[in-house]
Scaffold this motif. Structure first.
Motif, short mmCIF file in Angstrom:
data_model
loop_
_atom_site.label_atom_id
_atom_site.label_comp_id
_atom_site.label_asym_id
_atom_site.label_seq_id
_atom_site.Cartn_x
_atom_site.Cartn_y
_atom_site.Cartn_z
N UNK A 242 10.16 25.67 0.87
CA UNK A 242 9.96 24.36 1.49
C UNK A 242 8.89 23.59 0.76
N UNK A 243 9.12 23.25 -0.52
CA UNK A 243 8.07 22.65 -1.34
C UNK A 243 7.64 21.28 -0.84
N UNK A 244 6.36 21.10 -0.71
CA UNK A 244 5.79 19.84 -0.24
C UNK A 244 5.52 18.92 -1.43
N UNK A 245 6.01 17.70 -1.33
CA UNK A 245 5.71 16.65 -2.31
C UNK A 245 4.63 15.76 -1.71
N UNK A 246 3.73 15.31 -2.53
CA UNK A 246 2.63 14.47 -2.05
C UNK A 246 2.72 13.05 -2.59
N UNK A 247 2.31 12.10 -1.74
CA UNK A 247 1.94 10.76 -2.18
C UNK A 247 0.41 10.78 -2.21
N UNK A 248 -0.15 10.68 -3.39
CA UNK A 248 -1.59 10.86 -3.56
C UNK A 248 -2.22 9.60 -4.12
N UNK A 249 -3.24 9.08 -3.42
CA UNK A 249 -3.91 7.85 -3.83
C UNK A 249 -5.28 8.14 -4.39
N UNK A 250 -5.72 7.28 -5.27
CA UNK A 250 -7.13 7.27 -5.65
C UNK A 250 -7.93 7.01 -4.38
N UNK A 251 -8.92 7.85 -4.10
CA UNK A 251 -9.63 7.78 -2.82
C UNK A 251 -10.34 6.44 -2.64
N UNK A 252 -10.94 5.92 -3.70
CA UNK A 252 -11.63 4.63 -3.59
C UNK A 252 -10.63 3.52 -3.28
N UNK A 253 -9.47 3.58 -3.89
CA UNK A 253 -8.45 2.57 -3.61
C UNK A 253 -8.01 2.67 -2.15
N UNK A 254 -7.77 3.89 -1.69
CA UNK A 254 -7.35 4.05 -0.29
C UNK A 254 -8.41 3.52 0.67
N UNK A 255 -9.66 3.85 0.40
CA UNK A 255 -10.74 3.41 1.29
C UNK A 255 -10.98 1.91 1.23
N UNK A 256 -10.51 1.26 0.16
CA UNK A 256 -10.67 -0.19 0.06
C UNK A 256 -9.59 -0.95 0.84
N UNK A 257 -8.56 -0.23 1.30
CA UNK A 257 -7.51 -0.88 2.08
C UNK A 257 -7.99 -1.17 3.49
N UNK A 258 -7.39 -2.14 4.11
CA UNK A 258 -7.70 -2.42 5.51
C UNK A 258 -7.23 -1.25 6.37
N UNK A 259 -7.81 -1.05 7.56
CA UNK A 259 -7.33 0.02 8.44
C UNK A 259 -5.83 -0.06 8.70
N UNK A 260 -5.30 -1.25 8.86
CA UNK A 260 -3.87 -1.39 9.09
C UNK A 260 -3.07 -0.89 7.89
N UNK A 261 -3.49 -1.25 6.69
CA UNK A 261 -2.77 -0.83 5.50
C UNK A 261 -2.92 0.67 5.26
N UNK A 262 -4.08 1.22 5.59
CA UNK A 262 -4.23 2.67 5.52
C UNK A 262 -3.23 3.37 6.42
N UNK A 263 -3.06 2.83 7.61
CA UNK A 263 -2.11 3.43 8.55
C UNK A 263 -0.67 3.28 8.06
N UNK A 264 -0.36 2.18 7.43
CA UNK A 264 0.99 1.99 6.90
C UNK A 264 1.28 3.02 5.82
N UNK A 265 0.34 3.22 4.90
CA UNK A 265 0.53 4.24 3.86
C UNK A 265 0.73 5.61 4.51
N UNK A 266 -0.10 5.94 5.49
CA UNK A 266 -0.02 7.24 6.16
C UNK A 266 1.33 7.42 6.83
#
Length: 361
Positions: A242-266
């Motif tokens: 059951x191999x897991x594939x990841x969507x992986x973001x640069x942490x600084x880029x993720x933290x620069x997103x608005x809370x709403x956009x962070x939730x959309x990515x999640x």
């Protein structure tokens, strides 16, 4: 290319690229363009589709406030360079399977696949409810990354072989493509293990550079065309249940997103999990029937080979236990696996066996 040399070579350029990407034009009228690189060649069935699904859904859900541009393997960076590229800020995110990057940290195996490890459902149990997510954040933050489960192929096939495998000794000297800890297992059985990006496998197999390969399962394998080269196909594999594939973001880029956009990515990543799993399951059975009708011989490894896989897998999975974070992930992962597997065997396992007997499946 190792991580340190990559960073030395690209830090200046990466910093400039990141600065340019975050400059005013990228924020014009509140909109940003994010670059998604992948470990997948463009068009590889299922896996590229899942990366494109993530890009399209993030763009649509944010009404274009975040526009995700997908660059397949080789279009911006190579398949095996995406981890370093996103960590260094040369790209904003990547989609891929992280056993390609065990040289960065052996614990990445727990967030991609462990041989004889978790199925899709067992992994979801661990990640979302039994400590896996916190350990994922701890590990990936070391590299300035934020990873989300974002795809799964379901159980993968044992692979395509130039000759039948009748005993563990048949792996001696066999040139076989299998990445991650699964490949390390075959190495212990004497195989010459090759780690190739998916887009290079067909050519390697057809040229004789390798004697066999695993890829994904009937649908993706048929699309890749391996049945044109050999007709020996082992349908059950030990290496990726059951191999897991990841969507992986640069942490600084993720933290620069608005809370709403962070939730959309999640939430898009979560949606991609079930979307991709069902995509493979919906296509595998029909593809297997077509392969068999086309002369492919469907095989199963004998018990002696499964036993050899198991003994070698135990060694491989326990070897990095000297690393504190690896050991921490191991204990959590195995405890969750044992708990989930026991219940699934008594519930779904019993039901499936009885259903198939009663219904003649």
């Amino acid at each position: 290319m190792d991580r340190r040399s990559f960073l030395r070579a690209t830090t200046a350029g990466g910093a400039a690229a990141a600065a340019t990407a975050l400059a005013a034009p990228a924020y014009a009228q509140g909109k940003r363009t994010l670059t998604l690189v992948t470990t997948w060649g463009r068009g590889l069935a299922g896996v590229h589709d899942t990366a494109q699904y993530c890009a399209d859904q993030i763009t649509a859900a944010t009404d274009g406030a975040l526009t995700v541009e997908l660059k397949a393997a080789g279009e911006l960076v190579g398949a095996f360079e995406v981890f370093d590229a996103v960590s260094a800020g040369q790209a904003d995110m990547y989609h891929g399977v992280d056993y390609y990057f065990l040289g960065q940290h052996p614990a990445l195996s727990f967030f991609s696949q462990v041989p004889f490890g978790m199925t899709f459902m067992e992994y979801a149990n661990w990640y979302y409810h039994e400590g896996g997510e916190a350990l994922c954040d701890e590990l990936y933050s070391i590299f300035g990354l934020k990873a989300f489960p974002s795809g799964n192929t379901g159980p993968q096939s044992g692979g395509w072989f130039a000759k039948e495998i009748n005993s563990p000794e048949d792996f001696q000297g066999l040139k076989f493509r299998m990445p991650g800890q699964g490949g390390q297992v075959l190495g212990k059985l004497g195989a010459s293990v090759q780690n190739l990006p998916g887009s290079e496998v067909y050519q390697a197999l057809s040229s004789g550079a390798i004697d066999g390969t695993e890829w994904i399962g009937p649908w993706a394998d048929e699309k890749a065309g391996f049945q044109e080269i050999t007709k020996i196909y082992y349908t059950g594999g030990f290496h990726e249940p059951g191999p897991n594939l990841n969507l992986t973001m640069n942490l600084e880029i993720f933290e620069s997103l608005s809370p709403m956009h962070q939730q959309i990515v999640t939430q898009v990543a979560r949606a991609a999990n079930i979307w991709s799993m069902s995509l493979f399951m919906a296509n595998n059975s029909a593809a297997l029937q077509r392969l068999q009708a086309g002369g492919v011989k469907l095989m199963e490894f004998p018990d002696s080979v499964w036993d050899a896989f198991g003994a070698a897998a135990k060694e491989v999975v326990e070897e990095p236990m000297g690393d504190e974070l690896y050991a921490k992930c191991y204990e959590s992962y195995m405890a969750s696996l044992q708990s989930s597997a026991q219940w699934i065997a008594k519930s779904e396992g019993t039901f499936s066996a009885q259903r198939n007997r009663v219904m003649g499946i």
